[in-house]
Every structure is written in structure tokens, then in C-alpha cells.
Scaffold this active site. Sequence first.
Site, PDB file in Angstrom:
ATOM      1  N   TYR A 164      25.466  25.066  48.436  1.00 42.36           N
ATOM      2  CA  TYR A 164      25.450  25.739  47.135  1.00 42.36           C
ATOM      3  C   TYR A 164      26.106  24.894  46.057  1.00 42.36           C
ATOM      4  O   TYR A 164      27.204  24.367  46.233  1.00 42.36           O
ATOM      5  CB  TYR A 164      26.168  27.097  47.210  1.00 42.36           C
ATOM      6  N   HIS A 194      25.189  26.766  30.018  1.00 40.23           N
ATOM      7  CA  HIS A 194      26.357  27.645  30.055  1.00 40.23           C
ATOM      8  C   HIS A 194      27.216  27.516  28.798  1.00 40.23           C
ATOM      9  O   HIS A 194      28.163  28.291  28.618  1.00 40.23           O
ATOM     10  CB  HIS A 194      27.202  27.349  31.300  1.00 40.23           C
ATOM     11  N   ASN A 307      33.855  25.857  36.648  1.00 37.73           N
ATOM     12  CA  ASN A 307      34.106  27.012  37.495  1.00 37.73           C
ATOM     13  C   ASN A 307      35.601  27.171  37.737  1.00 37.73           C
ATOM     14  O   ASN A 307      36.205  26.388  38.457  1.00 37.73           O
ATOM     15  CB  ASN A 307      33.369  26.826  38.836  1.00 37.73           C
ATOM     16  N   TYR A 417      68.228  56.821  20.511  1.00 39.83           N
ATOM     17  CA  TYR A 417      67.678  56.088  21.655  1.00 39.83           C
ATOM     18  C   TYR A 417      67.317  54.648  21.304  1.00 39.83           C
ATOM     19  O   TYR A 417      67.401  53.755  22.147  1.00 39.83           O
ATOM     20  CB  TYR A 417      66.415  56.792  22.169  1.00 39.83           C
ATOM     21  N   ARG A 420      70.760  53.023  21.690  1.00 41.92           N
ATOM     22  CA  ARG A 420      71.452  53.281  22.946  1.00 41.92           C
ATOM     23  C   ARG A 420      70.644  52.830  24.165  1.00 41.92           C
ATOM     24  O   ARG A 420      71.198  52.402  25.184  1.00 41.92           O
ATOM     25  CB  ARG A 420      71.747  54.782  23.050  1.00 41.92           C
ATOM     26  N   PHE A 466      37.477  31.903  42.079  1.00 39.42           N
ATOM     27  CA  PHE A 466      37.179  31.853  40.650  1.00 39.42           C
ATOM     28  C   PHE A 466      37.391  33.192  39.957  1.00 39.42           C
ATOM     29  O   PHE A 466      37.372  33.272  38.735  1.00 39.42           O
ATOM     30  CB  PHE A 466      35.725  31.426  40.432  1.00 39.42           C
ATOM     31  N   GLU A 551      26.714  38.387  40.296  1.00 38.19           N
ATOM     32  CA  GLU A 551      28.130  38.465  39.920  1.00 38.19           C
ATOM     33  C   GLU A 551      28.373  39.887  39.430  1.00 38.19           C
ATOM     34  O   GLU A 551      28.399  40.160  38.229  1.00 38.19           O
ATOM     35  CB  GLU A 551      28.434  37.405  38.863  1.00 38.19           C
TER      36      GLU A 551
END
Length: 676
Positions: A164, A194, A307, A417, A420, A466, A551
Amino acid sequence: MPRFTVHVRDEWLTVPCRDSSSTIRWLGHEALKRYTKNKPDNGGLPALKDAHLVVRRCQGLGLLDADDTIDDVLEDNDFVELAIEGDTMCPDFIPCAPGVSHLTAAYREPEDSICLDGNSLTSTDLVNLGRGLYKITLAPEAERKVVQSRELLDTIVKENKVVYGITTGFGKFARTVIPVSKLKELQENLVRSHSAGVGNPLSPERTRMLLALRINVLAKGHSGISLETLHAMIQAFNASCLSFVPEKGTVGASGDLAPLAHLALGLMGEGKMWSPKSGWADAKYVLEAHGLKPISLKPKEGLALINGTQMITSLGAEAVERAQAVARQADIIAALTLEVLKGTTKAFDSGETAPACLSRLPARVSRWVVCADIHSLRPHPGQTEVALRFRSLLDSDHHPSEIAESHRFCDRVQDAYTMRCCPQVHGIANDTIQFVLNIINTEINSATDNPMVFAERGETISGGNFHGEYPAKALDFLAIGIHELASISERRIERLCNPSLSELPAFLVNEGGLNSGFMIAHCTAAALVSENKSLCHPSSVDSLSTSAATEDHVSMGGWAARKALRVVEHVEQVLAIELLAACQGIEFLRPLRTTTPLEKVYDLVRSVVKPWIKDRFMSPDIEAVHRLLLDQKVWTVAKPYIDKYQTEYIPESRPVSPTAFSLESPPSPRKRCRHE
């Protein structure tokens, strides 16, 4: 013969200059001549003799006088931009400003370097690399691992194995086997396709971080990158040749594909790049101007470059480092506000005397010891640390305070508060930061590629490193934790500005009505806090299936990182407003003085912002104090006093002798809890 790269409209042109005594006007006309050559109707431009040109140098952005000689104002291989007055197709100048900060403008080539081995980089190192403080070198052991990993991949290709990402397509096309003759094209196509991000580019500092972190991950030797390509990336980093990386487009699994693809695209000599010398220009020209060549991708190298979780992690590193810096300065600012509002330090006592000794101590002493045990009863590390910082800044035995003495015997029992509970609220922010810091530092030195290359075993393994869920969840948590520092700070600003709560003039200014003082500064703080409430919604609870359901679960970590940075910036700005307001409150308590460390903080602020006598333009004051926080100068001023106190106070684990206190007299009144 010198030559120059000139930007005209949307094109970059190389213009050689045989005579360096020629003028800038000649250079502009020559560039226009080359631009209009072979264009119909001169590209819609006016005739050269009628064109009115404006020229500036990309580096430093300085305008150039048309009558100056080239030899006087330019250097060989300089980049310049050209605008033509009245040309509607020509913007004033190309957008070289997005994300360019004061650090970029002050960039100087570093002399020192950091040696990367893929295992020991820290978030602090990474931020400093982003700031341009260091160059990069590669550890010999890392080089050896990279070479071994690459040799295995070359063997896989030579033996025509189906693996792959090396000899197949990607994602949904994982079962498509690619011929050896097209493996280079496969990797180049991957990077180009991409590179689909949108939005403003990352700033040069953040792009440096992204590139440095990718180099560090590749140096682990599990990605299959070649040593040649890795060295080319290091050379680009050291020359500060930085790709145009849009900030939007990653879903955080399979890694930060779009941003890292843009990063790789520039290194291939395509798309845009930035350098201090060129500004934004075509990548091939920027690389050439620095004597660098575009990288040529080998099998699997495109995948190795894109990646991983490096954008989430690099932005996360900046976010957590800035969060850590502002959190410890928040304690100092809150302590100053407490002084101005004449609060009590009783709530910050913390068991500095051992309870076992109580039976042997006089009642008047043991009473003080009991109240000193409050934080040991709830011993969260952050809470204990914050309480100790407050004591180190406000303890009157170490640092007498005239303001504290002025209300020593007032009838107030306890504070609101927002004062404190600072140890409890600020404390969890500190513990959150530490949790996130551990995850980010682990991620910085993690291999997040796919498939992973194991040279020693002679195999590649597809996995899911990834996936950005770890840093995504951590950064969502960081935003929620750090936001609370702004939330409680805004309430303290309200108390400072509200005369019914502060006993100070309304909005901290004289002649109220004529002057509005800090009225709208408080509104700004409230607006930032409200915006943070929306930004704190976790992005990592969302997931959208992508890549044809290959994905099918993603982290949305890119947005987690970007919004965490925005939340941190808002926190810094709100605390800057509180610090300004607290220092203004001090003006109305003069001639009384606060403790020595807090007076030093006041002096620091007054070195950049003068007191508020009457209304004036306030934004520059806020920005000046914000800059003090960014540069950690408030912490630098107070830290010596905090350190000294921590070395002198009695540790909880140390037994206390009954004779440690005089039996004839109680502890010093200054040691007693305020408002008793």
C-alpha cells in the site's frame, strides 16, 4: 550579470540587468515589456510611456524611488513587486502580509542549531525553531535509520511487491496496482491532488514549526524517506524557504493530508513559497534564489511527506507553550488585583507547619497552623502550586505591603470567589496544561506515517498512527481548561471597575462622565470571554466519513488546534486588560505601596504604558501589555521572588519544633491571616 525577480499582476518574471547603473524605472519598464510580450492588446495595460509604476522590495516591504539606481538599492537575485496605477487587474501589491508577524519582520538567520533524532524534540524546542532561533542538523544515528528504511523500500520496488502506498493507489484506490514506470508520477500526483486546502496561509513561524516537526518525524527512520530528500527539506528549513500552507482543510485522519501536501508542494518547486528575502513568490524562484533545487519524489516519498499529525501537533505545541506562560502570569496578575481590592491572603495558606506539632504549640500559634492546612486537605498539584505563588508574592513577612497594613483590621470576613478561589480555578488550568503538554511532547516524537517501515524486520505494516484523536482531544481539553483563566479574570475586572465593589472611582478614572476610563475595556474582555465559550465546544466530538467511507472516522484535530490557539490568545488579551486595570487601581491607592515583587510588576507595566489620567486611545495600551505577557516579562520580573520564597519557607514534611515560635509572644502580626 545580476538578475531580479519581478512580480507583475499574477506572474513572476526574471529580468536580467546588464548595467546595474540603470534605474528602478528602467527595471519596471523592462518587466512590463516582458509581461506584455505576446499578449493581445498589451494585456490591457497602458502604453509603457504612459504607465505610472510603483515598485517595492519584497524584503522589508520598502518602496523604491524610480530614479534610484539598481546598484544602490537592490542586490543580485532580489525580489520586487510592481503595481501600475489605474490598473484594475493589478492589486496594490500581492498579499505578502497574511500571518506575517513582528517576529518575521525581525528575522535574522540563526547561528545555533538543534540536532534532530526523532526522539528528543520538545514543544519548547519546536516553538523556538518556529521563531527562527535555530537551524536544524540531523543526528548520525537518524541518518543510519533513514538509509536502512529506504533500502528496504527500494528492494520492495525492485521485487515488484504489492504494498500500500508504494506500488498501489491510495484510500479507495488501495487495490489498484501501479506500474513501476509510473511510481514517481503516482507520488507527485498524490501531493498535487491533496494540495486542496483553503484559507489564509500559516504564518512563517508556524510553517517553520510544521516543517521542523515533519523533519523530526521522518528522522525516526520509519517512513521510507530517502536521505537525499530529507537533507533537501533541512536545507529549505535552514534557508527559511517556507511553502504556502492554507490553515483549513484537514480532518485530522489520515493525518493532516491537505496542509502537509501544500508543505511538500512548495518543496517540489510548485505553488507559492515565502522567504525573508523574497516574500511570497513562486516556489521555484524562491528555491532558486537560495541555491536550492526542487525535490524529486521517489516511490512512497509523497505519502511519507503528507501522512501524519504534524499540523495539529505543531499548532498544539504553540498553544500549550503559550498557555503555560500565561497561566503562571495569571497568578501574578490576580495577586495584584487582590492587593488593589484589599483582599485577604488567608485562603492561600497551605500547611507549612506540620500538624503533628499542634499539641505542643500554644493555642494562639496552633490557630494559625490550622488555617495553614487548607490546601493540604485537597492536595491537587496545580492548586498547591498556585497557592504557593500567591503566598510568595503576598506574604508580608517577606514583602511588607503598606496596602495590606491599611486594612489589616477591617471587618470583612472573606473575599468573593474570583479572589478566594484562585488556587482552585487557576490550579486545574495548570494541571490541564501539564496533561496536554505530556501528550503533545509524546506526539512530537511519534511516527505517524502509514504504512510504517520496519527495516530491522524487513517489512512494512499498515496501521492507524496517523489518526489525530490524541492531540485533538487534548487540545479541546486545553481550550476548556485555559478559558477559565479569562472567565475568572473578566469577573475581577468587573470588580475593579465597579465602584460599589472596589471602593475606587468608577471605571478607574477621575472625572467620570467626562471620561469613560476602563468601561469599554471591560466590554472587550466580556466579548472575548463570550467568544471563547463557543470556541470551547469540542471539535473532536464530531466526525464525518471521508474517502468513500475508507476513512470513516476522523478527529477534526486541525480545528481543535486552531481554536485552542484562539482561546489562548483571548485569555492573554483579557489578562492584559486586568493587568492594566490593576495597575490603574494602584494609582488611586498611592502613596501606599504593595509588596516588592508586585511593585516590580507595576514598574514593568509603567515602562510601556503611562497612568490613565484622562481618556485616550486604549488599544495600543492593551497590545503593549499583551506583548509583555507574550514575551513572559511579567513572569521574568516576579520569578526571582517566587523562587526565593520557595527556598526559604518551611516544607510541609519538615517537623516543626515547639520552640520554633516564641512562647512569650504570638507570631508577628504580619504573619497572621488578613481579616481575622
